[in-house]
Enzyme design. Sequence first.
Site, short mmCIF file in Angstrom:
data_model
loop_
_atom_site.label_atom_id
_atom_site.label_comp_id
_atom_site.label_asym_id
_atom_site.label_seq_id
_atom_site.Cartn_x
_atom_site.Cartn_y
_atom_site.Cartn_z
N ALA A 114 -1.15 -12.68 5.48
CA ALA A 114 -2.22 -13.44 4.83
C ALA A 114 -1.69 -14.75 4.24
CB ALA A 114 -2.87 -12.59 3.75
N VAL B 2 4.98 8.68 21.99
CA VAL B 2 3.80 9.52 22.19
C VAL B 2 3.37 9.36 23.65
CG1 VAL B 2 1.40 9.86 21.53
CG2 VAL B 2 3.12 9.38 19.78
N GLY C 31 0.73 -2.23 15.82
CA GLY C 31 0.71 -3.69 15.83
C GLY C 31 -0.71 -4.23 15.95
N HIS D 44 17.58 -10.55 -20.54
CA HIS D 44 18.01 -9.16 -20.64
C HIS D 44 17.06 -8.40 -21.56
CE1 HIS D 44 20.65 -5.69 -20.88
NE2 HIS D 44 20.47 -5.69 -22.20
#
Length: 480
Positions: free
Chosen positions: A329, A247, A280, A453
């Site tokens: 976190a 950009v 970021g 399973h």
Amino acid sequence: MAQQYDLVVIGGGPGGYEAAIRAAQLGYKVACIEKRIHNGKPSMGGTCLNVGCIPSKALLDSSHRYESTQHDLQVHGISTGDVSIDVSTMQARKTKVVEQLTGGVAQLLKGNGIDWLQGTGKLLAGKKVEFTPLELTANDVQILEPKYVILASGSVPVNIPVAPVDEDSIVDSTGALAFEQVPQTLGVIGAGVIGLELGSVWRRLGSDVVVFEALDSFLPMADKALAKETLKVLTKQGLDIRLNAKVTATECKDGKVTVKYNQAGEDKEQVFDKLIVAVGRKPYAEGLLSDDAGIKLTERGFVEVDEQCKTSLDGVYAIGDLVRGPMLAHKAMEEGVMAVERMHGHAAQVNYDTIISVIYTFPEVAWVGLSEEAAKEKGIEVKTGQFPFAVNGRALAAGEPAGFVKFVADAKTDRLLGMHVLGSNAGDMVHQGMIALEFVSSVEDLQLMTFAHPTLSEAVHEAALAVDGRAIHAIQRKRK
Ligand code: FAD
Ligand code: NAD
């Protein structure tokens, strides 16, 4: 006279509040200073609970239900009629979840006898802490003299001059969590974790989403096979991810934002209703340290710490997004607890090699340990095994066949090095790999275990078998 504390924690995010609780459990008198105001009220829980992990997952869940109800039910014979979304109800639910959790943290602190000091903390020379309450009166400023300090002030979004956030047309992640209407067209700068998660939320709700990524590779930190398949799946869902797209300028006019960008040498532009900047985050230490506090910062603004989160000053620790390592976190939480254990003389350690990454798109993307490429870069002779959910009974029964499990292992020693998962439940499944890595498991260890399973986890077993060409539900040429 100011209250005497053994420990003062500056910052009440997941790193800070967990540290405070662990210290209180060990018998310390603790204060946690937190200045955040959220929805007009002082709020505990940091970025994670207020404007990060939790609200983003609330919206991911709502938007997934909306999309799934529209498209996935007919095949079960369920008809719903027209499905609609009321964005303000969705947002109110998100707020309720956030308030439940932030209120819960405040209760936890209270229940553990921790004082929540509502205001700003600043470390001064001599390990003193200046506390300035939210409602400032000159007399209220206190100087605390604790034995220990933990700096846990977190991080904030990175801004880029070509797309200044105005919290109207151009928003950061906080603004992108709070849209009151579904933008018809949405641009996102950055195909990282936030770009993909929040881009997915609004795409599911009806936005045409374009993601601009400056790099020419997608999720470069992930295993290449995982990144390639993720790009394919997300693109098929309708996320328009443009790589090598830089950009160069933005212009806001009449409630729209024009994005000018250069893709592979060609100048282009496109108009959007909203633009999210998600390029970021950076450590946040504004007003945290006096000039003579004695704490060293790195060039990029992180507080310098050793492996145990000790700073250059005795008795002062720093943790979480404020210090090196992934901004996650769970990493912040473990560092907080480790710092406290260390100050108490316990031999705690964070294993930075087994910190899990999860991107909560649908399917989820998750990994732990080394990618195939990273292992090879370390000079390790590698063997790998991969198993697709497309032939896993439970995944097919659930109508969720996308993705695979991949293991990376040392070809010479059979030691497991990494696990990489794309799948509906990848964020939970990858914990099996984390536990295996922590126990220094071989691939054979996993091969010899019995998996229930029908479960998605059977793909974990099959991927381990596939490392040696032994997957049962796949035709593998390699024999052993
Ligand atoms: P923070 O959570 O940033 O908390 C620091 C606190 O300190 C803040 O509340 C701040 O107000 C306070 N503070 C700062 N300076 C002072 C001062 N001087 N005095 C008093 N208080 C102060 N991570 C994950 O692991 N999983 C996810 O799914 C995930 N999703 C995310 C989604 C989004 C949109 C964003 C933005 C982030 C997400 N993260 C996620 C990252 C995660 O939120 C952070 O890694 C985590 O919150 C860092 O914790 P922390 O305790 O270091 O800092
Ligand atoms: P990120 O580092 O994950 O991704 C940023 C992306 O933006 C990268 O791909 C980068 O190449 C690109 N970029 C940088 N500058 C650019 C530019 N000028 N133009 C176009 N692209 C550009 O950062 P984020 O998505 O903003 O997330 C921030 C942090 O928050 C991350 O470190 C992440 O760990 C944390 N987070 C974690 C989760 C999770 O664990 N699920 C979710 C959200 C956020």
